[in-house]
Structures are given as structure tokens and as C-alpha cells.
Scaffold this active site. Structure first.
Site, mmCIF file in Angstrom:
data_model
loop_
_atom_site.group_PDB
_atom_site.id
_atom_site.type_symbol
_atom_site.label_atom_id
_atom_site.label_comp_id
_atom_site.label_asym_id
_atom_site.label_seq_id
_atom_site.Cartn_x
_atom_site.Cartn_y
_atom_site.Cartn_z
ATOM 1 N N GLN A 126 -11.657 10.364 -1.813
ATOM 2 C CA GLN A 126 -11.521 9.945 -3.202
ATOM 3 C C GLN A 126 -10.155 9.293 -3.442
ATOM 4 O OE1 GLN A 126 -13.445 9.641 -5.798
ATOM 5 N NE2 GLN A 126 -11.826 9.159 -7.270
ATOM 6 N N GLU A 127 -9.132 9.823 -2.799
ATOM 7 C CA GLU A 127 -7.782 9.309 -3.009
ATOM 8 C C GLU A 127 -7.559 7.959 -2.328
ATOM 9 O OE1 GLU A 127 -5.771 10.114 -5.095
ATOM 10 O OE2 GLU A 127 -5.166 12.212 -5.155
ATOM 11 N N SER A 128 -8.022 7.804 -1.091
ATOM 12 C CA SER A 128 -7.622 6.620 -0.316
ATOM 13 C C SER A 128 -8.731 6.007 0.521
ATOM 14 C CB SER A 128 -6.482 7.014 0.623
ATOM 15 O OG SER A 128 -6.963 7.908 1.630
#
Length: 480
Positions: A303-305
Site C-alpha cells: 500500500q505504501e510503495s
């Protein structure tokens, strides 16, 4: 002889009376509630930690506790087994998430209606032309579960649609039928819309077609001579709907189903094959260090990267788990672009956030709320909890915080709390996407044997509203 026959008749009558009495008192005087269910993701399952879960499991367990009983589960493989077992008095009730039309046809007592489901057509996008109307099913292999209320709908529709045919299966669960469609071993099945959306996360080539009609009521089924149980179940469901228990369970199991588009899931599944294998050892190491399910950590990283170690935001947040420079320094990360260091640092930070939450916040809400703090900071999270309390909602429940986090972007609300404006809507999307990615990984990736990490005692960055935790780490289980 007459005397002997008389004695036999009397004994037979006594035996019959005793059987009827035992049936009528089968549960009223017993410590256990014997409940029939089946093994699938929406009713009853055992997770990798050996703990039971499922919507029906949790709701029935709450009901049993309300009447001072514990549950003995009786699993069946086929729906056709349920009615004979209930009529023979081998169980008190059945909880399978099944339409009450099945129970009505079987002529057995019904419990309260606790949710409604919509039957929809499910097919494979590459195998069939789009199914827009029920008449488009003509000529296709349609199979539905035995006991499904959809059979009655199809029967009624077939009167106006010549050559509409289908078969009933007592060997396959609704999930298995949907998987058969996903694998192109079956043209079409009909399942409730919630389950169809649940399965579409794993098989993005599935298409959800038209509904067969109105929502179907779902209820528990009871054996005969269980009038007291039926009455107490009705009272329990009324209370559970009033206090939000049913709503929270629905959110826990189904509240995040609509967040991702099929293209997002397709890309994620592709990255799971192409990128995740290189990172898996680092996520495993992170679980051994923190006790947090490695698949949940991997979901956060995606989700972050999108699992890109070189990712960077305009604000200077960097790396696979997108750490600020301050957080990285406190977590011992010297190189934020190093995948291993970044994953371990992010995992330790999530662990600290979990430990920093009030003890009364329980799993799985504890994980979701900690991840919200990972995104927006503990200060804004506390503001959302304050707003929930002021509005007589539950500040310890993720379902209620989803609403108050969104309020933090509205001057009507954020001017009345300590830390002011926050992009709370983005935080909700952040957590809900992670829940979906975690569900997918839980289906396709093996768990790692859980460990019990030592207390780390790492101070949180002040900018995140952090403080040194004094809470003893709990055993972190995989969230549902």
C-alpha cells in the site's frame, strides 16, 4: 400375556415420554449449545493460529454467552445433512448463513432475521459475453448450491424464460462453485453479492451480473422443542442490532470489499509473483522480530510503495514502508532505501503503535487503528477517538473511527480538537486497502509460525504524538 403386553405398552409409553422430555430439555438444562455449521470463510473456520473465526462463529458465540452457554460445533459438508440432524434432535440449531426460504420449505422452526443478502449472477469475463439480464443465462451451464433461495427465484423466472435451466449441487459450497467459475470449469453460478465481491478480490476476472430479485433474509434454524431458544435468539438479535454488534461484525468481515478495482487486484497478484519472493525473507524476519503477521506487514508495504525500495514522496518520506527521516533514525534505519532495513524499521514502528493504544482496544480493531496511526499519527487518531466519544460512538471500534477520521477534514469538527485538520479520508482508504491486500495474501501465502518478541521499549517520534510505551506486548494474532 395380557399383563406382559400391558407392561410393554407402559414401558414403551414411558420411553417415548422420556425421549420427548429429553428433547424439550435438550438445551434448557444443558451447559452447551450444539450448533450445526459448515467450514468456509463466511461462517466458521480455523485460522493459522488454531483460533476459530467467521461471521456465524462470532455471532453465535455471543448469543450463547448471553444465555450462559458455550458452543459445541457440529460441522457438515452438505446442506442436505442439516434438516435430518435437526429433526433427529442431534443439534439445537444451525447457523450457515442460509436463506430462510430453505428453512420454510423444510418445515422447521426459524430464528430471527439478522442480515439480508442479494443473489447475483457470477461468471467469468473471458468465458462469456456480458450477462445483463437473466434471460442471457439460457444455453449456459448454471449450477447453484442446494438449499439456495435462488432456486425458487429461477423457478419463478423460468415460467417466462423458455429453456432456462440449472442444476443443484449438494457437493459444492458457494465458494467452491465460484472458484469453479473462476477456473472456467463452470459457466455460471448464483451466490450472494457479498460473497461474490469477497471472491472477486482473489479472482479479478470474475464478473458480477444481475440480481435475481429482492434481498433474501438470512436466519438461524432450530430443532423442534426449542421454543425458549427461539425466543432468546430473537431478543438477542434485537439487542445486537441496537447496540451495533451485528453492524461491527459485518464491517469486520465485509466492510472493505469495495475499495479496490479489479485492475488494482490484478496488478497486486502479478507483483506477488514477480516482486514479493525477493522480499519475503525480510518480511519473515520482521514477523520474528515483532510478532506481527508477515502478510500484514507485506500488505502495508504494498500500500505504501507497491514494494518499491526506492519510493519517495514529495514530503521526503522514503523507502518500501515510507518512513520519515525521524522515524527511521529512532527505529535504527541508517539507509531508508535498503529494503531489509526499511521493512524492519516499519515493522518495529507498527509494533510500537500497537503497544501504545489503550488496552481496551481489542483485535482485530487494534491492528486497524494502529495502522491508521501509522498513516496519520497518534495525535490525529486521538482526535478521532475524542470525536467518537463526544458523539456517543465507540472510540475503540474501527467502524466508528472510520467516520470520525473523515470528519477531521471538516472545520466544523477539526477546530474542536487538539491537533486540527487531517486528511482522515485518505487514512480510511489506506487501512481498508491494506485489509484487502492482507486478505489476498492470507489466501495465497503460507503463514509463518508465530513468535513472541521481547518488549522493545522504543520511543515514538514526538511528531507522531508518540510516547514511550508502558504496555506489555500482547500476543499479536492475525487480524480477521
Amino acid at each position: 400375556m395380557l399383563s406382559l403386553f400391558g407392561m410393554m405398552a407402559m414401558l414403551s409409553g414411558c420411553q417415548k415420554a422420556e425421549e420427548e422430555a429429553s428433547h424439550s430439555q435438550y438445551t434448557e438444562d444443558a451447559k452447551h449449545l450444539v450448533v450445526i455449521t459448515r467450514n468456509d470463510s463466511s461462517t466458521y473456520f480455523i485460522d493459522e493460529n488454531g483460533a476459530p473465526g467467521g461471521f456465524e462463529f462470532e455471532l453465535v458465540t455471543k448469543y450463547a454467552k448471553s444465555i450462559g452457554k458455550t458452543v459445541k460445533w457440529k460441522l457438515v459438508n452438505q446442506v442436505s445433512e442439516v434438516v435430518p440432524l435437526l429433526k433427529a434432535g442431534k443439534a439445537d440449531m444451525a447457523a450457515l448463513g442460509i436463506s430462510n426460504r430453505f428453512a420454510t420449505n423444510a418445515n422447521i422452526p426459524l430464528g430471527p432475521i439478522y442480515k439480508r443478502v442479494t443473489p447475483v449472477v457470477v461468471y467469468h469475463r473471458s468465458n462469456l459475453k456480458p450477462i445483463k439480464k437473466i434471460k442471457d443465462l439460457v444455453g449456459h451451464d448454471v449450477k447453484i448450491e442446494y438449499g439456495s433461495g435462488a432456486a425458487s427465484d429461477l423457478e419463478a423466472l423460468s415460467k417466462n424464460i423458455p429453456n432456462l435451466k440449472w442444476t443443484l449441487s449438494d457437493q459444492d459450497s458457494p465458494e467452491e462453485l465460484i472458484e469453479a467459475v473462476a477456473n472456467q470449469a463452470l459457466d455460471v453460478t448464483i451466490a450472494n453479492e457479498v460473497l461474490a465481491k469477497h471472491m472477486k478480490r482473489f479472482y479479478p476476472d470474475l464478473e458480477i451480473g444481475p440480481s435475481l430479485g429482492a434481498n433474501e433474509p438470512v436466519t438461524w434454524l432450530f430443532a423442534e422443542h426449542r421454543e425458549v431458544l427461539v425466543q432468546s435468539a430473537n431478543s438477542f438479535i434485537v439487542g445486537a442490532q441496537k447496540d451495533g454488534s451485528v453492524k461491527r461484525l459485518m464491517d469486520r468481515y465485509y466492510g472493505h470489499l469495495d475499495r479496490l478495482q479489479p485492475a488494482d487486484v490484478t496488478k497486486f497478484l502479478q507483483q506477488r509473483v514477480e516482486v514479493l519472493p525477493k522480499l519475503r525473507p525480510f518480511f519473515h524476519e520482521a514477523q520474528k522480530l515483532t510478532g506481527i503477521d508477515w502478510r500484514l506487514l507485506a500488505a502495508v508495504g504494498y500500500q505504501e510503495s507497491h514494494w518499491n525500495p526506492l519510493a519517495v514522496s514529495p514530503a521526503g518520506v522514503r523507502g518500501l514502508m515510507m518512513l520519515t527521516e525521524q522515524t527511521a533514525a529512532i527505529m535504527g534505519v541508517k539507509n531508508r532505501t535498503d529494503a531489509r532495513q526499511n521493512i524492519l524499521g516499519g515493522a518495529k514502528y507498527i509494533r510500537r503503535l500497537v503497544e501504545s493504544l489503550p488496552l481496551q482496544i481489542v483485535e482485530p480493531d487494534r491492528n486497524w487503528i494502529a495502522l491508521a496511526a501509522y498513516n496519520t499519527g497518534l495525535g490525529h487518531l486521538e482526535d478521532a477517538r475524542v470525536l467518537a466519544d463526544r458523539q456517543k460512538m465507540n472510540p475503540d471500534a474501527w467502524i466508528d473511527l472510520k467516520g470520525t477520521l473523515v470528519q477531521l477534514r471538516n472545520p466544523k469538527w477539526f477546530t474542536k480538537v487538539k491537533h486540527g485538520y487531517a486528511r482522515g479520508g485518505e487514512t480510511v482508504i489506506f487501512v481498508e486497502n491494506i485489509r484487502t491486500y492482507y486478505d489476498i495474501l492470507s489466501k495465497f501465502e503460507q503463514p509463518l509460525v508465530e513468535v513472541f518478541p521481547p518488549k522493545m521499549g522504543i520511543e515514538l517520534p514526538a511528531s507522531q504524538g508518540g510516547h514511550k510505551s508502558t504496555i506489555t506486548p500482547n500476543r499479536l494474532t492475525a487480524p480477521t
